[in-house]
Design a protein around this motif. Structure first.
Motif, PDB file in Angstrom:
ATOM      1  N   ILE A  91       0.773  -1.239  -0.078  1.00 38.02           N
ATOM      2  CA  ILE A  91       0.114  -0.107  -0.068  1.00 38.02           C
ATOM      3  C   ILE A  91       0.897   1.208  -0.094  1.00 38.02           C
ATOM      4  O   ILE A  91       0.621   2.095  -0.715  1.00 38.02           O
ATOM      5  CB  ILE A  91      -0.987  -0.005   1.367  1.00 38.02           C
ATOM      6  N   GLU A  92       2.054   1.214   0.921  1.00 31.95           N
ATOM      7  CA  GLU A  92       2.600   2.345   0.870  1.00 31.95           C
ATOM      8  C   GLU A  92       4.205   2.320   0.615  1.00 31.95           C
ATOM      9  O   GLU A  92       4.634   3.017  -0.333  1.00 31.95           O
ATOM     10  CB  GLU A  92       2.689   3.077   2.358  1.00 31.95           C
ATOM     11  N   LYS A  93       4.671   1.176   0.764  1.00 35.25           N
ATOM     12  CA  LYS A  93       6.334   1.195   0.698  1.00 35.25           C
ATOM     13  C   LYS A  93       6.367  -0.305   0.379  1.00 35.25           C
ATOM     14  O   LYS A  93       5.835  -1.176   0.893  1.00 35.25           O
ATOM     15  CB  LYS A  93       6.920   1.602   1.997  1.00 35.25           C
ATOM     16  N   PHE A  94       7.504  -0.631  -0.270  1.00 33.40           N
ATOM     17  CA  PHE A  94       7.937  -1.779  -0.990  1.00 33.40           C
ATOM     18  C   PHE A  94       7.989  -3.022   0.439  1.00 33.40           C
ATOM     19  O   PHE A  94       7.618  -4.027   0.216  1.00 33.40           O
ATOM     20  CB  PHE A  94       9.253  -1.747  -1.655  1.00 33.40           C
ATOM     21  N   THR A  95       8.598  -2.457   1.595  1.00 34.27           N
ATOM     22  CA  THR A  95       8.672  -3.348   2.673  1.00 34.27           C
ATOM     23  C   THR A  95       7.744  -3.792   3.303  1.00 34.27           C
ATOM     24  O   THR A  95       7.491  -4.759   3.982  1.00 34.27           O
ATOM     25  CB  THR A  95       9.603  -2.503   3.477  1.00 34.27           C
ATOM     26  N   PRO A 313      -5.399  -2.128   5.890  1.00 31.56           N
ATOM     27  CA  PRO A 313      -5.436  -0.634   5.200  1.00 31.56           C
ATOM     28  C   PRO A 313      -5.752  -0.808   3.820  1.00 31.56           C
ATOM     29  O   PRO A 313      -5.718  -1.731   3.091  1.00 31.56           O
ATOM     30  CB  PRO A 313      -4.088  -0.232   5.080  1.00 31.56           C
ATOM     31  N   GLY A 314      -6.759   0.227   3.345  1.00 31.11           N
ATOM     32  CA  GLY A 314      -7.231   0.342   1.932  1.00 31.11           C
ATOM     33  C   GLY A 314      -8.640  -0.423   1.664  1.00 31.11           C
ATOM     34  O   GLY A 314      -8.979  -0.701   0.506  1.00 31.11           O
ATOM     35  N   ASP A 328     -11.591   1.906  -0.631  1.00 29.83           N
ATOM     36  CA  ASP A 328     -11.828   0.431  -0.593  1.00 29.83           C
ATOM     37  C   ASP A 328     -11.443   0.093  -2.042  1.00 29.83           C
ATOM     38  O   ASP A 328     -11.518   0.568  -3.044  1.00 29.83           O
ATOM     39  CB  ASP A 328     -13.269   0.168  -0.430  1.00 29.83           C
ATOM     40  N   GLY A 329     -10.250  -1.007  -1.992  1.00 30.99           N
ATOM     41  CA  GLY A 329      -9.909  -1.541  -3.193  1.00 30.99           C
ATOM     42  C   GLY A 329     -10.678  -2.372  -3.817  1.00 30.99           C
ATOM     43  O   GLY A 329     -10.149  -3.479  -4.274  1.00 30.99           O
ATOM     44  N   ALA A 330     -12.042  -2.157  -3.981  1.00 31.16           N
ATOM     45  CA  ALA A 330     -12.868  -3.171  -4.833  1.00 31.16           C
ATOM     46  C   ALA A 330     -12.625  -2.859  -6.096  1.00 31.16           C
ATOM     47  O   ALA A 330     -12.534  -1.762  -6.828  1.00 31.16           O
ATOM     48  CB  ALA A 330     -14.641  -2.732  -4.494  1.00 31.16           C
ATOM     49  N   ILE A 443      -5.669   3.506  -4.628  1.00 31.96           N
ATOM     50  CA  ILE A 443      -5.602   3.391  -3.189  1.00 31.96           C
ATOM     51  C   ILE A 443      -4.295   3.742  -2.515  1.00 31.96           C
ATOM     52  O   ILE A 443      -4.587   4.635  -1.812  1.00 31.96           O
ATOM     53  CB  ILE A 443      -6.431   2.139  -2.875  1.00 31.96           C
ATOM     54  N   SER A 444      -3.626   3.189  -2.929  1.00 36.41           N
ATOM     55  CA  SER A 444      -2.093   3.339  -2.314  1.00 36.41           C
ATOM     56  C   SER A 444      -1.825   4.799  -2.547  1.00 36.41           C
ATOM     57  O   SER A 444      -1.124   5.558  -1.588  1.00 36.41           O
ATOM     58  CB  SER A 444      -1.118   2.451  -2.984  1.00 36.41           C
ATOM     59  N   ASP A 445      -1.885   5.575  -3.825  1.00 40.35           N
ATOM     60  CA  ASP A 445      -1.547   6.870  -3.880  1.00 40.35           C
ATOM     61  C   ASP A 445      -2.335   7.683  -3.024  1.00 40.35           C
ATOM     62  O   ASP A 445      -1.997   8.762  -2.457  1.00 40.35           O
ATOM     63  CB  ASP A 445      -1.473   7.196  -5.264  1.00 40.35           C
ATOM     64  N   VAL A 446      -3.549   7.404  -2.954  1.00 31.90           N
ATOM     65  CA  VAL A 446      -4.654   8.278  -2.377  1.00 31.90           C
ATOM     66  C   VAL A 446      -4.251   8.389  -0.993  1.00 31.90           C
ATOM     67  O   VAL A 446      -4.369   9.401  -0.266  1.00 31.90           O
ATOM     68  CB  VAL A 446      -5.811   8.080  -2.826  1.00 31.90           C
ATOM     69  N   ARG A 447      -4.363   7.108  -0.492  1.00 30.39           N
ATOM     70  CA  ARG A 447      -4.072   6.837   0.923  1.00 30.39           C
ATOM     71  C   ARG A 447      -2.529   7.556   1.477  1.00 30.39           C
ATOM     72  O   ARG A 447      -2.497   8.377   2.436  1.00 30.39           O
ATOM     73  CB  ARG A 447      -3.888   5.385   1.285  1.00 30.39           C
TER      74      ARG A 447
END
Length: 460
Positions: A91-95, A313-314, A328-330, A443-447
């Motif tokens: 969602i945010e970072k590769f790790t 998350p997401g 929501d990642g639908a 979703i990841s970018d907006v979050r």
């Protein structure tokens, strides 16, 4: 001959920093999705089979994999077990996708392991096997991390796509899970539910028990046949275990659970949506099977607390109250149906404003059929990702669905997701609800933008 750094053992072609390693790994995306296990088998052979040292809980399914993995991780951790968790996309970072005891892999560990794997990837690239994909490289890195650095008691192991030919299927788990079967990735997995089910059933191993919540008769029949062939015990929601809803309110849903070994009442989850009862019940059945097969020790109070504490998350995640903004990642018909059910039953609002962005690899008409009847306004945008669906093309699909539903609502096309987000927030009043839905790449970018005012590192 490559130059060697005497102190570090690094060659001149080695990654020098975490950022350099991640850029190289994510740069493998153009190799795309290449189903098959030959390259993973080669990785494991050259690494002396680190996957054989670990106990995996292998989780497949069209939707609900992430939430189920989150429930399992929290319950195991709460009861004192060390847990590795591998999920995708991040969602945010590769790790984010490689976690040990709910903490991301350290950047130094990732850098060191990537440098160990890169020469093997280059050897493969020069052979008939071809270059490993991003997901194959990351899967191998996860196995190496869990098996040689942190040594967890269990690894909660989410498939990337399908199951049979997915990179994660290189492992032999202690237990397999299929959350459900739906219409997704049909270009790779097949265009009927029974074919998709067979691909997901590819994670079933001989004698290894399976827990599933698959509902459709044709999908269930396909999975049951694989279980018979593999002599694997199948614990099926609705036959071998069940849940009963007690109450549902925002951020607090209660249910009772009945399984073949015991019953539990008054369980509480904070994840929203009716589908989370099912995901929690599947996770509980997994824990129950592990108690019976592997003498897993689980204290009742810790089990109850873990379910209530689980977050993901997401997925139906409220990231802002002023104005109310839900993520929501639908991104497929089943996900849209789940989101629509939650919007109709859990959330209260005067007007519903949607912002949607999708990938071009999917067909979106059925998604719109579920979600558009609830919307007052819709903004169609584009994720910052190479396989994005154009907002204009999405608009064509949305208008076709509205026409067949004999409805008219305001549809705005704004390809720039940041401008689309500004537009969404500006039109959402205090009694309204704004929802960003679609691909997790959006979703990841907006979050990240809402919570941290930064863009995400995203990848599959």
């Amino acid at each position: 001959m490559r130059a060697m750094n005497g102190k570090s053992g690094l060659t001149s072609s080695s990654f020098q920093t975490y950022a350099e390693a991640v850029d190289w790994i994510t740069g493998l995306q153009p190799f795309g999705i290449r189903p098959g296990l030959k390259r993973m088998e080669t990785f494991m052979e050259k690494l002396d089979h680190p996957e054989r040292r670990l106990k995996f809980i292998h989780v497949a399914g069209t939707n609900g994999k992430g939430s189920t993995c989150a429930f399992l991780t929290k319950v195991l951790r709460r009861n004192g077990y060390d847990v590795g968790t591998f999920t995708s996309p991040y969602i945010e970072k590769f790790t984010d996708r490689l976690r040990y005891n709910e903490e991301d892999i350290g950047e130094e560990d990732l850098l060191r392991l990537a440098n160990r794997l890169k020469p093997l990837a280059e050897e493969m690239a020069a052979s008939e096997l071809g270059h490993p994909t991003m997901f194959e490289f990351t899967t191998a890195l996860a196995i190496l991390y869990f098996a040689t650095v942190v040594y967890p008691d269990y690894v909660v192991w989410e498939t990337g796509l399908g199951g049979r030919l997915d990179s994660t299927n290189i492992v032999n788990p202690v237990l397999s899970v299929i959350t459900n079967v739906g219409h997704d990735h049909m270009d790779v997995l097949g265009n009927t539910l029974d074919r998709i089910a067979l691909e997901k059933a590819g994670i079933i191993k001989a004698g290894v028990p399976l827990v599933s919540a698959v509902e459709q008769p044709e999908a269930l029949e396909a999975i049951e046949q694989v279980c018979r062939d593999k002599k694997s015990t199948h614990y099926w929601l609705g036959r071998d275990f069940e849940y009963q809803v007690v109450s549902s309110e925002l951020n607090r849903q209660q249910f009772d659970f009945r399984g073949p070994f015991r019953e539990m009442t008054g369980l509480t989850i904070s994840l929203n949506g009716y589908h989370q009862y099912k995901n929690a019940a599947v996770a509980l059945m997994v824990i129950e099977v592990l108690r019976q097969y592997y003498a897993l020790i689980v204290e009742k109070e810790d089990l109850y607390a873990a379910l209530a504490e689980t977050v993901w998350p997401g997925r139906l995640e409220m990231v802002s109250d002023h104005p109310p903004l839900l993520l929501d990642g639908a991104h497929n018909p089943e996900g849209a149906a789940t989101l629509a059910e939650a919007l109709a039953s859990v959330y209260k609002y005067r007007k519903l404003h949607l912002m949607i962005g999708m990938l071009s690899t999917k067909e979106h008409s059925d998604y719109f059929r579920h979600i558009l009847p609830l919307a007052d306004t819709v903004i169609l945008t584009e994720p910052n990702f190479r396989k994005k669906q154009s907002a204009e093309a999405l608009a064509v699909k949305a208008r076709e669905v509205l026409q067949e539903q004999n409805r008219e609502i305001e549809i705005t096309v704004e390809p720039d997701w940041k401008k689309a987000l500004e537009m969404l927030l500006s039109r959402t009043g205090p009694e309204d609800l704004a929802v960003v839905s679609g691909t997790l790449y959006l979703i990841s970018d907006v979050r990240s933008w809402i919570l941290f005012e930064s863009e995400s590192e995203k990848g599959w």
